[in-house]
Design an enzyme around this catalytic site. Structure first.
Site, PDB file in Angstrom:
ATOM      1  N   HIS A 500      32.414 -21.784  -3.424  1.00 27.50           N
ATOM      2  CA  HIS A 500      32.020 -22.323  -2.020  1.00 27.50           C
ATOM      3  C   HIS A 500      33.323 -22.161  -1.313  1.00 27.50           C
ATOM      4  O   HIS A 500      33.291 -22.290  -0.191  1.00 27.50           O
ATOM      5  CB  HIS A 500      31.201 -23.389  -2.003  1.00 27.50           C
ATOM      6  CG  HIS A 500      30.245 -23.173  -0.853  1.00 27.50           C
ATOM      7  ND1 HIS A 500      30.495 -22.509   0.321  1.00 27.50           N
ATOM      8  CD2 HIS A 500      28.910 -24.041  -0.522  1.00 27.50           C
ATOM      9  CE1 HIS A 500      29.627 -22.585   0.951  1.00 27.50           C
ATOM     10  NE2 HIS A 500      28.505 -23.714   0.735  1.00 27.50           N
ATOM     11  N   ASP A 504      31.079 -18.116   1.605  1.00 27.92           N
ATOM     12  CA  ASP A 504      30.277 -19.117   2.421  1.00 27.92           C
ATOM     13  C   ASP A 504      28.932 -18.730   1.952  1.00 27.92           C
ATOM     14  O   ASP A 504      28.389 -17.787   1.505  1.00 27.92           O
ATOM     15  CB  ASP A 504      30.317 -18.987   3.717  1.00 27.92           C
ATOM     16  CG  ASP A 504      31.583 -19.274   4.401  1.00 27.92           C
ATOM     17  OD1 ASP A 504      32.215 -20.282   3.893  1.00 27.92           O
ATOM     18  OD2 ASP A 504      31.959 -18.705   5.435  1.00 27.92           O
TER      19      ASP A 504
END
Length: 529
Positions: A500, A504
């Protein structure tokens, strides 16, 4: 005065702790005799004496942390010529000739004359050490040229070491369990008629079969003393000492089978096994005592982790500790892929000589999706993001020794047939333990197929430094609503684990949707849609 310094400890290792000194100031030492043992966060390193003489000073005591090339001790040369020479049973000092036995296998010049060194082969890029897993020959055995002598384990692969020539295995220097560096010495092979050198070895007073008089019977170099009665001037292997301390085994319970009665780790294991197999006489002589239930420890089996398993454990935990790992899920209707495969699999195999499986469809679909979402095919390097304009696809493969990930390079430029051939070839080499280090490096994205083992859903762990891994699962018929009707469809759950920090949620979901669309309508792959 000769200085004893910390040797090179390995890539990215800058310091070590002094674990054990085997000599004290004033002791005589021989060249290459083991002085002390250092511990790093990865390996244990033995420090040999750079010269013969007397240990005059210990600079770094046990428990101290030292850096690479730091001063450990000082040796005064020339004072121990008579003290360090081996003595016979009559107390006479033997000649300090090159033929005298030493821990490093004798004088190098003699080895080059009628003996050949067996060296650690090249282990692969960035691999500097290995563990001796198994010896297939023992001292005195005849060997043929190119016959496999032993097997080494590195972090990822097993390496077989062949005999450089025919002869007799005269000496094993690195025992099973020992850690060896690239180009280190493993053993010595004596030239000549097979069996001659080996037969005379136990009676010889020297390692190279020279003219030294034979040692008295019962005190030969390779004789096995009774338990606990090894020669007092012989150091037991560090691994054996450590095992005895951990298991609570005294030295007099162990029969040393190493050189000059030196105890090896395998001897400690044998002593423990023998102790467990003996009947508990004390309990049998006490009939009034009720028989107790077997101890849990007696029913346990303790097996040392292989280097491969240790590396797998470390890398997976590092991935969890380093990456901001998150998993998102979707499901795909496999109806169209299965129909296409069933229609063309026979023709495909006839033309290309390889079976048409599902992995080529998933590889193609992932390559297609990675073009649209390039961050899933990227990696973080410090404060920079490195985008890969190619796809080196890692295919996770289960083997008897653990999970490995062979890499198919430039998979985005391959056809279905080329992908299937590459997967089949690398899968077979992985199961046979024949993959090289180069074949498991450089991947940019990974596919893991847990469905072959029946997994319905899982969250795969990233393969650092990659930023994405796709988990495939079992195809299972489930009721689905299609055009207002409930029908049974072959469905598969897909899981994308991603970092992450660089990917995204929108990019992760988009990637999975593109894979789903390509599999549910394979014609999109042809149209690049």
């Amino acid at each position: 005065m000769t200085e004893v310094r910390v040797p090179t400890l390995g890539e990215s290792v800058t310091e070590a702790t002094v674990a054990t000194w085997f000599k004290k100031p004033g002791d005589s030492v021989a060249a290459d005799e083991m002085l002390c043992e250092l511990e790093t966060d990865k390996v244990t390193v033995e420090v040999p004496s750079p010269a013969a003489g007397t240990l005059s000073e210990i600079v770094a005591e046990e428990g101290e942390t030292v850096g690479v090339d730091a001063l450990l001790a000082n040796i005064t040369e020339g004072d121990s010529g008579s003290d360090t020479a081996p003595k016979s049973d009559e107390g006479e000092t033997a000649k300090p000739a090159p033929e005298a036995a030493s821990d490093d296998g004798g004088d190098q010049g003699d080895i080059q004359g009628d003996k050949v060194d067996v060296m650690v082969p090249t282990l692969g890029e960035s691999v500097s050490e290995a563990t001796v897993a198994t010896w297939f020959k023992k001292v005195g055995d005849s060997v043929e040229a190119d016959e496999t002598l032993c097997e080494l384990e590195t972090d990822k692969v097993s390496v077989e070491v062949p005999a450089p020539q025919a002869g007799t295995l005269a000496e094993i220097i690195a025992e099973e369990g020992a850690t060896v560096e690239a180009n280190g010495k493993l053993a010595v092979i004596a030239k000549g008629a097979a069996g001659q050198s080996g037969a005379s070895a136990p009676e010889a007073g020297t390692r190279d079969g020279g003219d030294e008089p034979a040692a008295p019977k019962g005190d030969t170099q390779y004789s096995t003393p009774e338990a606990g009665k090894g020669r007092s001037d012989v150091e037991d292997a560090p691994s054996a000492k450590k095992a005895m301390a951990e298991k609570g085994v005294s030295r007099d319970q162990v029969t040393g089978t190493g050189r000059d009665g030196r105890a090896m780790k395998s001897d400690v294991d044998a002593a423990i096994a023998a102790t467990k197999s003996q009947p508990q006489a004390s309990e049998s002589k006490a009939p009034s005592r009720a028989p107790s239930a077997p101890e849990d420890a007696d029913r346990e089996e303790r097996v040392k982790m292989t280097r491969l398993r240790q590396t797998i454990a470390r890398r997976l935990k590092d991935a969890q500790n380093t990456a901001a790992m998150l998993t998102t899920y979707n499901e795909v209707d496999m109806t169209e892929v299965m129909a296409l495969r069933n229609e063309y699999k026979d023709l495909f195999e006839k033309k290309h000589g390889v079976r048409l499986g599902f992995m080529s469809f998933f590889t193609k679909a992932c390559c297609h999706a990675l073009k649209e979402v390039p961050e899933v095919n990227a990696e973080i390097d410090g404060t920079e993001i490195v985008y890969k304009n190619f796809v080196h696809m890692g295919i996770a493969t289960g083997t008897p020794t653990g999970l490995v990930v062979p890499v198919i390079r430039d998979a985005d430029a391959m056809s279905f047939a080329e992908i299937e051939k590459a997967i089949a070839e690398k899968g077979k080499r992985a199961r046979d333990g024949k993959l090289s280090m180069a074949e498991m490096q450089g991947g940019t994205f990974t596919i893991s197929n847990g469905g072959v083992y029946g997994s319905l859903m899982s969250s795969p762990i990233l393969n650092p430094p990659q930023s994405g891994i796709l988990g495939m699962h079992k195809i299972q018929e489930r009721p689905m609503v299609v055009d207002g009707q409930i029908v049974a469809r072959p469905m598969m759950y897909l899981a994308l684990s991603y970092d992450h920090r660089i990917v995204d949620g929108k990019g992760a979901v988009t990637f999975l949707v593109r894979v789903k669309e390509a599999l549910e309508d394979p014609r999109r792959l042809l149209m690049d849609l």
